[in-house]
Design a protein around this motif. Structure first.
Motif, mmCIF file in Angstrom:
data_model
loop_
_atom_site.group_PDB
_atom_site.id
_atom_site.type_symbol
_atom_site.label_atom_id
_atom_site.label_comp_id
_atom_site.label_asym_id
_atom_site.label_seq_id
_atom_site.Cartn_x
_atom_site.Cartn_y
_atom_site.Cartn_z
ATOM 1 N N ARG A 15 0.776 -1.368 0.158
ATOM 2 C CA ARG A 15 -0.228 0.030 -0.205
ATOM 3 C C ARG A 15 1.267 1.306 0.050
ATOM 4 N NH1 ARG A 15 -5.356 -0.978 3.166
ATOM 5 N NH2 ARG A 15 -5.936 -3.141 2.444
ATOM 6 N N ILE A 19 1.142 4.273 -2.853
ATOM 7 C CA ILE A 19 0.153 5.643 -2.925
ATOM 8 C C ILE A 19 1.527 5.848 -2.971
ATOM 9 C CG2 ILE A 19 0.572 7.370 -0.763
ATOM 10 C CD1 ILE A 19 -1.402 4.955 0.732
ATOM 11 N N ALA A 23 0.667 8.887 -6.596
ATOM 12 C CA ALA A 23 0.092 9.970 -5.673
ATOM 13 C C ALA A 23 -0.431 11.081 -6.895
ATOM 14 C CB ALA A 23 1.194 11.000 -5.116
ATOM 15 N N VAL A 26 -4.408 9.237 -8.063
ATOM 16 C CA VAL A 26 -5.171 9.559 -7.053
ATOM 17 C C VAL A 26 -5.706 10.707 -6.834
ATOM 18 C CG1 VAL A 26 -6.016 9.220 -4.372
ATOM 19 C CG2 VAL A 26 -3.881 7.627 -5.371
ATOM 20 N N GLN A 30 -9.827 11.013 -7.037
ATOM 21 C CA GLN A 30 -10.704 12.141 -6.659
ATOM 22 C C GLN A 30 -11.075 13.423 -7.128
ATOM 23 O OE1 GLN A 30 -7.804 13.790 -3.641
ATOM 24 N NE2 GLN A 30 -8.336 11.415 -2.617
ATOM 25 N N TYR A 61 -10.222 4.936 1.431
ATOM 26 C CA TYR A 61 -8.868 5.900 1.811
ATOM 27 C C TYR A 61 -7.892 7.075 1.063
ATOM 28 C CZ TYR A 61 -4.780 7.668 3.876
ATOM 29 O OH TYR A 61 -3.507 8.507 4.440
ATOM 30 N N LEU A 62 -7.698 6.759 -0.575
ATOM 31 C CA LEU A 62 -7.835 6.958 -1.213
ATOM 32 C C LEU A 62 -8.279 8.302 -1.519
ATOM 33 C CD1 LEU A 62 -5.835 5.103 -3.429
ATOM 34 C CD2 LEU A 62 -4.832 6.314 -1.523
ATOM 35 N N ASN A 65 -9.196 11.407 1.282
ATOM 36 C CA ASN A 65 -7.491 11.509 1.908
ATOM 37 C C ASN A 65 -7.964 12.730 0.874
ATOM 38 O OD1 ASN A 65 -5.660 12.487 3.476
ATOM 39 N ND2 ASN A 65 -3.952 11.501 1.991
#
Length: 188
Positions: A15, A19, A23, A26, A30, A61-62, A65
């Motif tokens: 994980r 990440i 990054a 992600v 989002q 979580y991703l 965040n």
């Protein structure tokens, strides 16, 4: 700590690597997923399958965040080191996340077009995505009232772009849909 949250060291390392490597991707995920929260469960499932995660906890979580602009700037060069096929596959995922359930709304389309520029696609490839996914937009340019749609306001016939893509009228039978899909699959 890992024992308390029920995670092995191997999973924690995997994980962490994800990440660090993904990054900036992600943040793009989002941006798309926040626009249409009604499709969140489908989006989470799609991302989970795309990255081959065993559970939805990491995806949640991703997506939840918060990343700020400095995070984005820090990883901005990341897009330049990705090979083209990887970037293209990722862009395809973004479009599929936006399409879930009801097509691509105007606000999602605008974000997708900006993300294609951020991913350093040239005009030819951006036109490719426009031609490929444009018919799946839910905008109502062809409707009589000419109102725009967004994820906040949905058009009456959300499936019309899909029927149009298949060359069918809204309300076609399941058999007609399967036949049209099969014919398009053979054609392409």
């Amino acid at each position: 700590f890992l024992a308390e949250i029920g995670m092995s060291m191997k999973d924690a390392k995997r994980r962490y690597k994800f990440i660090m490597k993904e990054a900036i991707y992600v943040q793009s995920l989002q941006k798309i997923c926040k626009l249409n929260p009604q499709t969140r469960s489908g989006q989470v499932e799609m991302i989970k399958n795309w990255y081959k995660f065993k559970d939805t906890a990491l995806v949640e979580y991703l997506l939840d965040n918060e990343y700020n602009e400095s995070d984005f700037n820090m990883y901005a060069g990341h897009f330049e080191i990705k090979n083209f096929s990887e970037k293209k596959s990722f862009a395809e995922l973004l479009f599929k996340l936006a399409i879930l359930e009801d097509g691509i709304h105007d606000d999602e389309w605008e974000v997708l077009m900006k993300l294609l520029v951020d991913l350093n696609f040239d005009g030819i490839h951006i036109d490719f995505f426009k031609n490929r996914y444009g018919p799946l937009r839910t905008e109502s340019e062809n409707s009589s009232n000419n109102e725009n749609t967004s994820t906040k306001e949905k058009s009456i016939s959300l499936l019309k772009p899909y029927y149009d893509l298949l060359g069918l009228e809204v309300g076609a039978s399941e058999e007609e849909i399967k036949k049209a899909y099969h014919n398009l699959a053979l054609q392409h």
